[in-house]
Design a protein around this motif. Structure first.
Motif, PDB file in Angstrom:
ATOM      1  N   ALA A 159       0.838  -1.194   0.000  1.00 18.57           N
ATOM      2  CA  ALA A 159       0.000   0.000   0.000  1.00 18.57           C
ATOM      3  C   ALA A 159       0.876   1.248   0.000  1.00 18.57           C
ATOM      4  N   GLU A 160       0.421   2.259  -0.737  1.00 24.53           N
ATOM      5  CA  GLU A 160       1.166   3.523  -0.728  1.00 24.53           C
ATOM      6  C   GLU A 160       1.091   4.117   0.666  1.00 24.53           C
ATOM      7  N   THR A 161       2.248   4.501   1.178  1.00 24.69           N
ATOM      8  CA  THR A 161       2.337   4.896   2.576  1.00 24.69           C
ATOM      9  C   THR A 161       3.252   6.109   2.733  1.00 24.69           C
ATOM     10  N   ALA A 162       2.813   7.050   3.566  1.00 22.68           N
ATOM     11  CA  ALA A 162       3.648   8.207   3.887  1.00 22.68           C
ATOM     12  C   ALA A 162       4.416   7.910   5.165  1.00 22.68           C
ATOM     13  N   VAL A 163       5.732   8.087   5.113  1.00 18.65           N
ATOM     14  CA  VAL A 163       6.584   7.881   6.280  1.00 18.65           C
ATOM     15  C   VAL A 163       7.137   9.242   6.684  1.00 18.65           C
ATOM     16  N   ILE A 164       6.802   9.647   7.902  1.00 20.80           N
ATOM     17  CA  ILE A 164       7.049  11.035   8.305  1.00 20.80           C
ATOM     18  C   ILE A 164       8.121  11.087   9.386  1.00 20.80           C
ATOM     19  N   PHE A 165       9.146  11.868   9.161  1.00 16.73           N
ATOM     20  CA  PHE A 165      10.187  11.966  10.186  1.00 16.73           C
ATOM     21  C   PHE A 165      10.797  13.367  10.197  1.00 16.73           C
ATOM     22  N   VAL A 188      18.874   7.903   6.583  1.00 16.28           N
ATOM     23  CA  VAL A 188      17.798   7.751   7.563  1.00 16.28           C
ATOM     24  C   VAL A 188      18.019   6.477   8.378  1.00 16.28           C
ATOM     25  N   ASP A 189      17.873   6.627   9.667  1.00 12.21           N
ATOM     26  CA  ASP A 189      17.880   5.460  10.556  1.00 12.21           C
ATOM     27  C   ASP A 189      17.075   5.868  11.774  1.00 12.21           C
ATOM     28  N   ALA A 190      15.807   5.496  11.803  1.00 10.12           N
ATOM     29  CA  ALA A 190      14.931   6.068  12.816  1.00 10.12           C
ATOM     30  C   ALA A 190      13.903   5.068  13.319  1.00 10.12           C
ATOM     31  N   ALA A 191      13.620   5.173  14.613  1.00 13.79           N
ATOM     32  CA  ALA A 191      12.481   4.473  15.196  1.00 13.79           C
ATOM     33  C   ALA A 191      11.316   5.446  15.179  1.00 13.79           C
ATOM     34  N   LEU A 192      10.216   5.051  14.542  1.00 12.57           N
ATOM     35  CA  LEU A 192       9.084   5.963  14.376  1.00 12.57           C
ATOM     36  C   LEU A 192       7.850   5.392  15.050  1.00 12.57           C
ATOM     37  N   ASP A 193       7.031   6.277  15.628  1.00 14.87           N
ATOM     38  CA  ASP A 193       5.814   5.772  16.270  1.00 14.87           C
ATOM     39  C   ASP A 193       4.751   5.466  15.219  1.00 14.87           C
ATOM     40  N   GLN A 194       3.662   4.886  15.687  1.00 16.34           N
ATOM     41  CA  GLN A 194       2.620   4.420  14.758  1.00 16.34           C
ATOM     42  C   GLN A 194       2.122   5.524  13.830  1.00 16.34           C
ATOM     43  N   ALA A 195       1.925   6.713  14.415  1.00 20.07           N
ATOM     44  CA  ALA A 195       1.319   7.804  13.639  1.00 20.07           C
ATOM     45  C   ALA A 195       2.219   8.292  12.517  1.00 20.07           C
ATOM     46  N   ALA A 196       3.510   7.973  12.593  1.00 20.95           N
ATOM     47  CA  ALA A 196       4.455   8.482  11.595  1.00 20.95           C
ATOM     48  C   ALA A 196       4.436   7.667  10.306  1.00 20.95           C
ATOM     49  N   VAL A 197       3.733   6.554  10.313  1.00 19.26           N
ATOM     50  CA  VAL A 197       3.641   5.720   9.116  1.00 19.26           C
ATOM     51  C   VAL A 197       2.159   5.603   8.766  1.00 19.26           C
ATOM     52  N   ALA A 198       1.748   6.350   7.766  1.00 17.25           N
ATOM     53  CA  ALA A 198       0.319   6.474   7.495  1.00 17.25           C
ATOM     54  C   ALA A 198       0.003   6.087   6.059  1.00 17.25           C
ATOM     55  N   PRO A 199      -0.930   5.153   5.876  1.00 16.04           N
ATOM     56  CA  PRO A 199      -1.329   4.826   4.511  1.00 16.04           C
ATOM     57  C   PRO A 199      -2.029   6.017   3.857  1.00 16.04           C
ATOM     58  N   VAL A 200      -1.811   6.146   2.572  1.00 19.35           N
ATOM     59  CA  VAL A 200      -2.488   7.202   1.808  1.00 19.35           C
ATOM     60  C   VAL A 200      -3.210   6.554   0.632  1.00 19.35           C
ATOM     61  N   GLY A 201      -4.028   7.332  -0.041  1.00 20.28           N
ATOM     62  CA  GLY A 201      -4.847   6.780  -1.119  1.00 20.28           C
ATOM     63  C   GLY A 201      -4.010   6.297  -2.296  1.00 20.28           C
ATOM     64  N   ARG A 202      -4.574   5.356  -3.050  1.00 17.43           N
ATOM     65  CA  ARG A 202      -3.913   4.905  -4.284  1.00 17.43           C
ATOM     66  C   ARG A 202      -3.775   6.079  -5.239  1.00 17.43           C
TER      67      ARG A 202
END
Lengths: 366, 391
Positions: A159-165, A188-202
């Motif tokens: 799934a297309e996903t936005a990874v925010i850091f 990049v080398d990061a531990a990210l919380d759940q909200a930082a990895v968000a699916p986006v629309g196709r």
């Protein structure tokens, strides 16, 4: 700002856009002093206070609202004045993508990149003990080193996903384009919380690509306006053989060609923008328009910079002269967000596919 | 600087149905073998029956008021019909000048009698106009025309020679620019007038000036004391220069300034599909797609620029500079399409062949005219330079 009226071509909207252009000119004009480095933070703060950095990003998502047409005015002004701030990156790309991901938009620059997943250096995101682990290298991220947020668009579980850091999550290897703008490599080398990895629309990735290209087209349109204006002024002032350069027919014809290329890019930018605002970026007509506009902008940048330098003579070839602020950007921007050859090949493949005649494809939904 | 390009003017949604109708008509014409796509069809495609069929559909004289036999539609409606016909390489030369130039000119400057006499015929596709402008010694420097108009009882007598008069041998009307009074001091633009000459006329001799292709479209028109009644002076005597130049923005910015070789591009795409069908993803296919895409991008852009000018014209503006830019960029693109075709589909041009070799030959042999007619590109760059404040 009222998106409903601002997006429509009409007298009121035109007047509103003109006012906005004047505001932008006032803020960005003559900020060429690069002694403070490639990042004009003071200008950025002023633009932020004026609500211009997140224009066209919805207010509910934390943007400033307003139309794509208004964003275009701001970006074109940034191109015209060679503003050393990531405006197109933030309002057209990063801010938009954060809003798509339902994430909070911070103050400060936000940049978005499509992350390559393959290869040893590829960008990977994996679940790890209640959080996510993002790793990899992102090459040539515009303004990556000064970004408050980076949004990497990638694929997670198909799934297309936005990874925010943010700045603490990556190391920066500085790079530059030929205009001296930051094009950094982010490790990049990061531990990210759940909200930082968000699916986006196709289709978000396809839209990101088109938005990036449209942003470059608008910047190039602005830079060409400036190159033309500087060239006309110089040709009117500089005298040789007892008369201004602009009195020589050979020079006049060169400048007329520069004006023609400038006008063509402007028309292409306006039309692509109007099409995307009207029908959305996913529309086939919009995708054709953006690709065509990027190809045309690439040509305009090349021809325009060549003529502007030829008319300016040796003086325009110096560090001291401001012409280089426009021409180096034209050289850089023409190949960013997909080279003209890439976009042209996409157009060509579309024309060769299927059995539709080329004319209905070129006229699109008209 | 912002005045360089008028704001983008998207076509109104109602034009979609009109476009669909024109495409259906063209498909029918092709299927019935009544239309063979030609390059430069607005110059070389003389087909009076085709013109009358367009007239019967209401697609000529579209902007002429209903009271004069027209259809009272907008300039943008006309734009849509025109670009569809040109892209298809349809034979539109017979009515071209009448529909594009003469109708607006008559509406603006014509007498009631002139409007009643010519406008309904233009809308029916039965009035074919040629323009008597250039002369042996007056080409780009049009103000140097020497054809004389001498006042006689009841009218004027015209004597002189016109050249490059497109369609003069088939025209029902020739509109002649002549000197009716000496220049006003150094102002050579003063003292010129336009006269409507009904053809045939025994005092008008029309001789072919064959193009390098051997085709006959241009003519030398010799006027030997041709009588023109006062009622057939177009506009006010002495206003000829202003009248002729006022319509230039229409003449320079239309789709005919970038679509003259579109039938060649169309044939090229067909040929490339055939050649690449079995090849799949090859370097050749990539190169072809890229060159083709570059060309399509520029055609798309020219169309947007041309539409922006059309929108401004429809609003009553006179975007002279943008119009000159369309013609300068567009006519050079028309010629470059030839180079793209030669590069991507190496076939030898053959004027006797059908398909790609035929349209390629037609494009190659007509190309010199693209950047000459309607004001050479050098003249146009001068217009732009003046507007930019350089001269």
């Amino acid at each position: 700002m009222d998106a409903a009226t601002a997006g429509k071509p009409g007298q009121e909207a035109d007047g509103e856009l003109r006012l906005l252009a004047e505001t932008c000119d006032g803020l960005m004009r003559d900020r060429g002093d690069e002694s403070a480095g490639p990042w004009d933070e003071a200008l950025w703060r002023e633009l932020e206070q004026a609500g211009l950095t997140l224009i066209s990003v919805g207010e509910t998502a934390g943007g400033s609202g307003g139309s794509l047409a208004q964003a275009a005015v701001v970006i074109r002004a940034a191109g015209r004045h060679a503003a050393r701030v990531p405006l197109a990156e933030t309002c057209l790309l990063g801010g938009w993508l954060l809003a798509e991901a339902g994430a909070t938009i911070p103050t400060g620059p936000v940049v978005a990149v499509a992350a390559e997943t393959g290869g040893a250096d590829g960008f990977t995101v994996a679940r790890a003990a209640g959080c996510w682990r993002a790793r990899g290298r992102l090459p040539r991220v515009g303004w990556g080193g000064v970004a408050e947020r980076v949004v990497a668009l990638t694929n997670v579980d198909g799934a297309e996903t936005a990874v925010i850091f943010g700045p603490g999550d990556f190391a920066v290897e500085p790079g530059r384009n030929v205009a001296g703008e930051p094009r950094d490599r982010l490790i990049v080398d990061a531990a990210l919380d759940q909200a930082a990895v968000a699916p986006v629309g196709r289709g978000t990735g396809a839209e990101l690509r088109r938005r990036a290209a449209l942003g470059r087209v608008l910047l190039i349109a602005g830079a060409l306006d400036q190159a033309l204006e500087l060239t006309i002024r110089y040709a009117g002032q500089r005298e040789q053989f007892g008369r201004p350069l602009g009195r020589f027919q050979a020079v006049q014809h060169q400048i007329a060609e520069l004006a023609a290329e400038t006008a063509a890019v402007r028309a292409a930018a306006d039309a692509a923008l109007g099409q995307c605002a009207e029908d959305g970026f996913a529309d086939p007509g919009s995708s054709f328009a953006v690709a065509a506009a990027k190809v045309q902008a690439g040509r305009g940048a090349t021809v325009g910079a060549r003529i502007a330098h030829q008319v300016h003579g040796a003086l325009g070839f110096t560090e001291e002269h401001r012409l280089r602020l426009s021409t180096t950007r034209l050289w850089a921007w023409r190949d960013e967000a997909g080279s003209p050859a890439d976009w042209a090949a996409e157009l060509g493949r579309r024309l060769l596919a299927g059995d539709a005649a080329p004319w209905p494809v070129i006229t699109g939904g008209d | 600087m912002t005045a360089l390009v008028p704001p983008a003017a998207p076509l109104p949604g109602r034009t979609r149905e009109l476009r669909r109708q024109v495409r259906a008509f063209i498909a029918d014409e092709l299927a019935a073998d009544r239309l063979a796509p030609r390059c430069d069809s607005w110059h070389v495609g003389w087909d009076e029956a085709f013109s009358r069929r367009l007239g019967a559909r209401g697609w000529l004289g579209m902007t002429i008021p209903v009271a004069y036999g027209g259809h009272g539609r907008s300039a943008l409606d006309r734009y849509v019909v025109t670009e569809e016909l040109l892209a298809a390489g349809a034979p539109v030369a017979a009515h071209w000048i009448a529909d594009r130039q003469t109708a607006p000119s008559l509406l603006r400057y014509g007498t009631e009698e002139q409007k009643r006499r010519y406008l309904p015929a233009i809308a029916r596709g039965e009035c074919y106009v040629a323009l008597g402008l250039s002369e042996p010694d007056a080409g780009s420097d049009l103000a140097g025309v020497r054809t004389r108009a001498v006042q006689v009882p009841g009218g004027w007598e015209l004597t002189g020679t016109k050249v490059w008069t497109t369609g003069g041998h088939n025209a029902t009307v020739i509109i002649v620019l002549a000197r009716s009074a000496p220049p006003d001091g150094r102002n050579r633009r003063a003292g010129l007038s336009q006269f409507i000459v009904t053809m045939p006329d025994p005092a008008v001799r029309v001789r072919p000036i064959r193009l390098l292709s051997g085709e006959h479209h241009f003519n030398e028109v010799v006027l030997d004391s041709v009588f023109v009644p006062d009622t057939m002076v177009l506009g006010a005597p002495g206003d000829g220069w202003r009248q002729v130049t006022a319509e230039l923005a229409f003449e320079r910015s239309g789709p005919e300034r970038f679509l003259s070789t579109f039938p060649l591009l169309d044939a090229l795409v067909t040929e490339l599909r055939r050649r690449l069908a079995d090849a799949g993803e090859t370097a050749e296919a990539d190169q072809a797609a890229t060159r083709l895409g570059e060309t399509a991008a520029r055609i798309w852009t020219l169309r947007q620029l041309s539409l922006a000018v059309a929108g401004a014209l429809a609003r009553g503006e006179a975007p002279e500079v943008a119009a000159a830019l369309v013609k300068d960029l567009g006519t050079r693109l028309e010629s470059e399409i030839i180079e793209v075709a030669r590069q991507l589909a190496p076939v030898e041009a053959d004027p006797t062949a059908s398909g790609l070799p035929g349209v390629l030959a037609e494009a190659v042999m007509n190309a010199p005219g693209f950047t000459l007619r309607g004001g050479t590109n050098e003249i146009l760059r001068g217009v732009v330079a003046r507007a930019l404040g350089l001269r």
